[in-house]
Design a protein around this motif. Structure first.
Motif, PDB file in Angstrom:
ATOM      1  N   ALA A 389       0.881  -1.161  -0.124  1.00 25.11           N
ATOM      2  CA  ALA A 389       0.223  -0.073  -0.029  1.00 25.11           C
ATOM      3  C   ALA A 389       0.895   1.367  -0.125  1.00 25.11           C
ATOM      4  O   ALA A 389       0.392   2.188  -0.747  1.00 25.11           O
ATOM      5  CB  ALA A 389      -0.844   0.017   1.196  1.00 25.11           C
ATOM      6  N   GLU A 390       2.140   1.474   0.728  1.00 27.37           N
ATOM      7  CA  GLU A 390       2.593   2.414   1.066  1.00 27.37           C
ATOM      8  C   GLU A 390       3.699   2.549  -0.749  1.00 27.37           C
ATOM      9  O   GLU A 390       3.681   3.568  -1.093  1.00 27.37           O
ATOM     10  CB  GLU A 390       3.924   2.222   2.111  1.00 27.37           C
ATOM     11  CG  GLU A 390       3.076   2.230   3.295  1.00 27.37           C
ATOM     12  CD  GLU A 390       2.489   1.120   3.902  1.00 27.37           C
ATOM     13  OE1 GLU A 390       1.762   1.218   4.906  1.00 27.37           O
ATOM     14  OE2 GLU A 390       2.514   0.255   3.195  1.00 27.37           O
ATOM     15  N   MET A 391       3.952   1.340  -1.059  1.00 27.91           N
ATOM     16  CA  MET A 391       4.797   1.373  -2.411  1.00 27.91           C
ATOM     17  C   MET A 391       3.776   1.960  -3.355  1.00 27.91           C
ATOM     18  O   MET A 391       4.296   2.986  -4.096  1.00 27.91           O
ATOM     19  CB  MET A 391       5.271  -0.064  -2.857  1.00 27.91           C
ATOM     20  CG  MET A 391       6.079  -0.729  -1.551  1.00 27.91           C
ATOM     21  SD  MET A 391       6.367  -2.278  -2.158  1.00 27.91           S
ATOM     22  CE  MET A 391       7.202  -2.907  -0.891  1.00 27.91           C
ATOM     23  N   LEU A 392       2.607   1.699  -3.347  1.00 26.05           N
ATOM     24  CA  LEU A 392       1.752   2.021  -4.503  1.00 26.05           C
ATOM     25  C   LEU A 392       1.332   3.483  -4.287  1.00 26.05           C
ATOM     26  O   LEU A 392       1.066   4.339  -5.193  1.00 26.05           O
ATOM     27  CB  LEU A 392       0.541   1.225  -4.541  1.00 26.05           C
ATOM     28  CG  LEU A 392       0.766  -0.199  -5.140  1.00 26.05           C
ATOM     29  CD1 LEU A 392      -0.511  -1.038  -5.091  1.00 26.05           C
ATOM     30  CD2 LEU A 392       1.127  -0.197  -6.457  1.00 26.05           C
ATOM     31  N   ALA A 393       1.198   3.880  -3.025  1.00 26.68           N
ATOM     32  CA  ALA A 393       0.866   5.184  -2.627  1.00 26.68           C
ATOM     33  C   ALA A 393       2.082   6.206  -3.224  1.00 26.68           C
ATOM     34  O   ALA A 393       1.972   7.242  -3.575  1.00 26.68           O
ATOM     35  CB  ALA A 393       0.641   5.406  -1.139  1.00 26.68           C
ATOM     36  N   GLY A 394       3.310   5.687  -2.869  1.00 20.02           N
ATOM     37  CA  GLY A 394       4.587   6.463  -3.371  1.00 20.02           C
ATOM     38  C   GLY A 394       4.256   6.763  -4.840  1.00 20.02           C
ATOM     39  O   GLY A 394       4.477   7.758  -5.402  1.00 20.02           O
ATOM     40  N   LEU A 395       3.989   5.592  -5.962  1.00 21.65           N
ATOM     41  CA  LEU A 395       4.014   5.841  -7.243  1.00 21.65           C
ATOM     42  C   LEU A 395       2.716   6.627  -7.725  1.00 21.65           C
ATOM     43  O   LEU A 395       2.883   7.371  -8.486  1.00 21.65           O
ATOM     44  CB  LEU A 395       3.685   4.401  -7.608  1.00 21.65           C
ATOM     45  CG  LEU A 395       4.788   3.473  -7.523  1.00 21.65           C
ATOM     46  CD1 LEU A 395       4.681   2.138  -8.315  1.00 21.65           C
ATOM     47  CD2 LEU A 395       6.272   3.943  -8.508  1.00 21.65           C
ATOM     48  N   ALA A 396       1.707   6.621  -6.881  1.00 22.42           N
ATOM     49  CA  ALA A 396       0.487   7.335  -7.202  1.00 22.42           C
ATOM     50  C   ALA A 396       0.495   8.855  -6.829  1.00 22.42           C
ATOM     51  O   ALA A 396      -0.145   9.705  -7.323  1.00 22.42           O
ATOM     52  CB  ALA A 396      -0.927   6.740  -6.952  1.00 22.42           C
ATOM     53  N   SER A 397       1.249   8.977  -5.936  1.00 18.62           N
ATOM     54  CA  SER A 397       1.679  10.437  -5.161  1.00 18.62           C
ATOM     55  C   SER A 397       2.562  11.291  -6.333  1.00 18.62           C
ATOM     56  O   SER A 397       2.505  12.486  -5.791  1.00 18.62           O
ATOM     57  CB  SER A 397       2.086  10.276  -3.817  1.00 18.62           C
ATOM     58  OG  SER A 397       1.181   9.909  -3.084  1.00 18.62           O
ATOM     59  N   GLY A 398       3.107  10.529  -7.428  1.00 19.19           N
ATOM     60  CA  GLY A 398       3.815  11.372  -8.261  1.00 19.19           C
ATOM     61  C   GLY A 398       5.373  10.866  -8.168  1.00 19.19           C
ATOM     62  O   GLY A 398       6.253  11.521  -8.768  1.00 19.19           O
ATOM     63  N   ILE A 452       6.396  10.785 -15.303  1.00 21.31           N
ATOM     64  CA  ILE A 452       5.061  10.726 -14.691  1.00 21.31           C
ATOM     65  C   ILE A 452       4.147  11.041 -15.647  1.00 21.31           C
ATOM     66  O   ILE A 452       4.280  12.113 -16.301  1.00 21.31           O
ATOM     67  CB  ILE A 452       5.294  11.614 -13.426  1.00 21.31           C
ATOM     68  CG1 ILE A 452       6.367  11.482 -12.632  1.00 21.31           C
ATOM     69  CG2 ILE A 452       3.925  11.424 -12.478  1.00 21.31           C
ATOM     70  CD1 ILE A 452       6.667  10.043 -12.023  1.00 21.31           C
ATOM     71  N   THR A 453       3.059  10.270 -15.775  1.00 25.79           N
ATOM     72  CA  THR A 453       2.040  10.621 -16.440  1.00 25.79           C
ATOM     73  C   THR A 453       0.662  10.864 -15.890  1.00 25.79           C
ATOM     74  O   THR A 453      -0.158  11.689 -16.212  1.00 25.79           O
ATOM     75  CB  THR A 453       1.716   9.565 -17.597  1.00 25.79           C
ATOM     76  OG1 THR A 453       1.525   8.209 -16.960  1.00 25.79           O
ATOM     77  CG2 THR A 453       2.895   9.423 -18.374  1.00 25.79           C
ATOM     78  N   ALA A 454       0.381  10.122 -14.666  1.00 24.19           N
ATOM     79  CA  ALA A 454      -0.733  10.180 -14.016  1.00 24.19           C
ATOM     80  C   ALA A 454      -0.729  11.565 -13.002  1.00 24.19           C
ATOM     81  O   ALA A 454       0.317  11.906 -12.751  1.00 24.19           O
ATOM     82  CB  ALA A 454      -1.134   8.983 -13.368  1.00 24.19           C
ATOM     83  N   ASP A 455      -2.233  11.895 -12.901  1.00 26.86           N
ATOM     84  CA  ASP A 455      -2.339  13.201 -11.753  1.00 26.86           C
ATOM     85  C   ASP A 455      -2.096  12.226 -10.460  1.00 26.86           C
ATOM     86  O   ASP A 455      -2.557  11.353 -10.284  1.00 26.86           O
ATOM     87  CB  ASP A 455      -3.427  13.560 -11.938  1.00 26.86           C
ATOM     88  CG  ASP A 455      -4.019  14.612 -13.226  1.00 26.86           C
ATOM     89  OD1 ASP A 455      -2.698  14.922 -13.939  1.00 26.86           O
ATOM     90  OD2 ASP A 455      -4.829  14.293 -13.651  1.00 26.86           O
ATOM     91  N   PRO A 456      -0.982  13.017  -9.476  1.00 25.91           N
ATOM     92  CA  PRO A 456      -1.107  12.482  -8.121  1.00 25.91           C
ATOM     93  C   PRO A 456      -1.988  12.520  -7.411  1.00 25.91           C
ATOM     94  O   PRO A 456      -3.407  13.406  -7.588  1.00 25.91           O
ATOM     95  CB  PRO A 456      -0.322  13.469  -7.675  1.00 25.91           C
ATOM     96  CG  PRO A 456      -0.317  14.565  -8.365  1.00 25.91           C
ATOM     97  CD  PRO A 456      -0.675  14.539  -9.862  1.00 25.91           C
ATOM     98  N   ILE A 457      -2.360  11.372  -6.381  1.00 22.53           N
ATOM     99  CA  ILE A 457      -3.616  11.298  -5.639  1.00 22.53           C
ATOM    100  C   ILE A 457      -3.071  11.934  -4.297  1.00 22.53           C
ATOM    101  O   ILE A 457      -1.983  12.047  -3.966  1.00 22.53           O
ATOM    102  CB  ILE A 457      -3.889   9.723  -5.496  1.00 22.53           C
ATOM    103  CG1 ILE A 457      -2.590   9.163  -4.574  1.00 22.53           C
ATOM    104  CG2 ILE A 457      -4.169   9.196  -6.839  1.00 22.53           C
ATOM    105  CD1 ILE A 457      -3.142   7.569  -4.407  1.00 22.53           C
TER     106      ILE A 457
END
Length: 647
Positions: A389-398, A452-457
């Motif tokens: 969860a923390e790993m994916l949060a890092g990726l999705a945060s930017g 980075i292509t996705a908008d951060p969460i």
């Protein structure tokens, strides 16, 4: 009040961009060159005003002592030199420094602790020569007892106690060791000649605060280096023995033991109705601090060493890391990413490390190439608590990549499984098992930079919620992601030909993912709630259920779906619906005319009745089981007197 950041270029060895750092809301002072030496007066002046942070970790003790001498609050510290300023990268380091400063400015999470009291009772194990020498050194500081396996080399001394026996079992930790000794013998004082011993007896119980193991044999506990109060040294190594003796001498008094994890038993999916389910934490705990306690697990906080593997692997959130809490880690990740972007940085990578990693980064910065300008380090207390969860949060945060720098004592099993799960969702996580600082720098400089292509969460919510949100952000065009075995997300597959809708799985599902319908014979399922704990597969009498690990990112995972349903049976008397038609028909086929209790039509028809009509039919049946003779007349005093012979 806004804090002031005292910045220093450390004798001109680094370049600092105050404008980039100011984007974090922290105000930079003028640039100093030797703040810990020639300009320490300026530091004292700023410390006296309060609300100050100093951009120097190496000389933190100097500034802390200065604040104490001035009766001023000890300032906060942040290292932007070793982690950012000292680098061979020609790119701007301002955004990275801004991220590090913003993360350091976050409020500290107050740790929860419990007091551990050690009164200095020490048990020494080993050969007579080694144990007696250690006991002599500790006798003035601790209450020492030496346990020998035989009484051949007994010594006569009043400085410490000597007993003979075989240590059968040891449990506990610092301040609370419980011992069980077989063939236990004590010396008998008095008498001339060799010392005599009492008769041996088994099962002698005792306790102590500290155990010093100098046997060189198998450790008494799993992960012995993590057991507080248990000191072990190779008797052939004098430096190791001396170090263990020194540590033992300091283990007297009251100590604060961190409470590393928090347990919510009601959420635990360990077992139901004596049927096993999830055992992730039990399988991973290196210290055996976790044990089964019926339908949930139990954690001994005194034995727990805080590795965090259990919290990362817990599918329900029953166990959560609390030193610091998991939401603090998510806040750190988000702060690093957002501050880096705000200061003008692009496409950062996240490097997660522990104390050992911090030392490697410092050596790489001082003597090697340092870290690239786009690699932002995040120091955590427990690497194993940094789960998928923390790993994916890092990726999705930017962050374009998340690298985890392993230490020499890091448990690999838990992190390997968590990394595999994260990579199944978005393959941008790596474990770095690198021990050389120069090799670490070379690897990070040579690694391709991810765009980075996705908008951060904004990572908020439970670990399961953040995982789902991150996966939808990172894989916007994917509906279902196949996951490795034992993943905590997935679907339940039901063999409708075998399922009898007994609903045993519904009654025991710990997360409520499996549900029934009060009005119809249905087995319903909500995939988002499924923990893949396996309890339903273990409890199903027909073996009709299998698990399918996957992450369904569609909205259907958030709603109930029907896995199996059948036509209900209508009562032959009142017409009300009850049970499952196929089940009632199967019972009729097996019992009607084939069982002594259902040898006539009247009894057979009761199988086809609802519970109310069945009771009514039984009451009016010819051999009514509820029928009885005429109720006896209450006995009165006249009845009693009529039986007396004197009347």
């Amino acid at each position: 009040m806004t804090k002031t950041l005292l910045i220093c270029d450390c004798l001109g060895s680094q370049t600092i961009d105050p404008e980039a750092i100011n984007t974090t809301g922290v105000t930079c002072s003028r640039l100093h060159t030797s703040l810990c030496q020639d300009q320490i007066g300026l530091a004292a002046e700023a410390i006296g005003k309060g609300e100050v942070m100093i951009a120097c970790q190496q000389q933190a003790r100097v500034f802390a002592d200065l604040a104490e001498d001035m009766d001023a609050p000890i300032p906060d510290f942040v290292d932007i030199r070793d982690r950012a300023g000292w680098t061979d990268d020609n790119a701007a380091t301002g955004p990275k420094m801004a991220a590090l400063v913003a993360e350091a400015a976050l409020p500290d999470a107050t740790p929860k602790t419990i007091d551990v009291i050690s009164e200095g009772t020490c048990l020494i194990l080993g050969s007579s020569e080694t144990a007696f020498a250690a006991a002599e050194k500790l006798a003035d500081m601790l209450s020492v007892t030496v346990l020998l396996e035989t009484g051949d080399d007994m010594a006569v001394t009043d400085r410490f106690d000597i007993v003979v026996g075989q240590l059968k079992q040891a449990r506990g930790s610092l301040g609370r060791f419980d011992l069980s000794i077989d063939a236990f013998q004590q010396p008998i004082p008095g008498g001339r000649g060799p010392q005599t011993l009492t008769d041996p007896r088994d099962g002698a119980a005792s306790n102590c605060d500290v155990i010093l193991d100098l046997t060189g044999a198998t450790p008494l506990f799993p992960a012995p280096e993590k057991r507080d109060g248990y000191l072990r040294a190779d008797p052939k190594s004098q430096p190791a023995v001396a170090d263990a003796i020194l540590q033992a001498s300091l283990m007297v008094g009251t100590f604060e033991k961190p409470l590393y994890v928090r347990l919510e038993p009601s959420l635990c999916a360990h077992s139901r109705a004596e049927k096993p389910a999830c055992s992730n934490c039990l399988d991973l705990c290196p210290t055996s601090a976790i044990s089964s306690a019926g339908e949930h697990v139990s954690i001994d906080p005194m034995i727990c060493a805080g590795c965090g593997s259990c919290a990362a692997a817990c599918p329900s959130g029953a166990i959560s890391y609390d030193a610091p809490p998991v939401d603090h880690i998510f806040r750190q990740i988000n702060t690093l990413a957002s501050a880096y972007r705000k200061a003008g940085g692009t496409d950062p990578h996240l490097l997660v490390h522990d104390d050992h990693g911090a030392e490697m980064i410092g050596l790489a910065g001082r003597h090697g190439r340092g870290l690239p300008a786009h690699v932002i380090p995040l120091q955590v207390d427990a690497l194993n608590a940094f789960g998928h969860a923390e790993m994916l949060a890092g990726l999705a945060s930017g962050f374009g990549r998340v690298d985890i720098l392993l230490g020499p004592k890091t448990e690999r099993d838990g992190l390997t499984a968590q990394t595999a799960l994260a990579n199944a969702i978005h393959d941008k996580v790596a474990l770095l098992d690198i021990a050389d600082p120069d090799a670490l720098s070379d690897h990070l400089f040579d690694a391709p930079r991810e765009t980075i292509t996705a908008d951060p969460i904004l990572p908020m919510g439970t670990r399961r919620q953040i995982t789902r949100l991150a996966a939808k952000t990172l894989q916007p065009d994917t509906e279902v992601i196949t996951l490795p075995d034992n993943a905590p997300y997935g679907a339940v597959l039901v063999d409708t030909d075998a399922c009898t809708l007994c609903l045993a799985c519904v009654s025991l599902c710990p997360s409520g993912a499996l549900m029934d319908n009060e009005d119809l014979p249905q087995l319903r399922f909500q995939e988002d709630a499924c923990l893949q704990c396996g309890l339903c597969t273990n409890i199903c009498p027909e073996k009709a259920i299998t698990l399918q690990p996957q992450l369904n990112l569609t909205d259907s995972a958030l709603s109930q779906t029907v896995l199996n349903e059948e036509e209900p049976f209508a009562c032959i008397e009142c017409g009300s619906l009850f049970g499952v038609k196929s089940t009632v028909e199967k019972i009729m086929e097996k019992l009607a005319g084939n069982h002594s209790m259902f040898g006539n039509d009247t009894a057979t028809k009761m199988i086809q009745m609802c519970e109310n009509c069945r009771i009514n039919a039984q009451f009016h049946a010819e051999n009514n089981p509820f029928a009885a003779g005429e109720r006896p007349r209450p006995r009165t005093t006249d009845d009693y007197l009529s039986k007396r012979k004197d009347h």
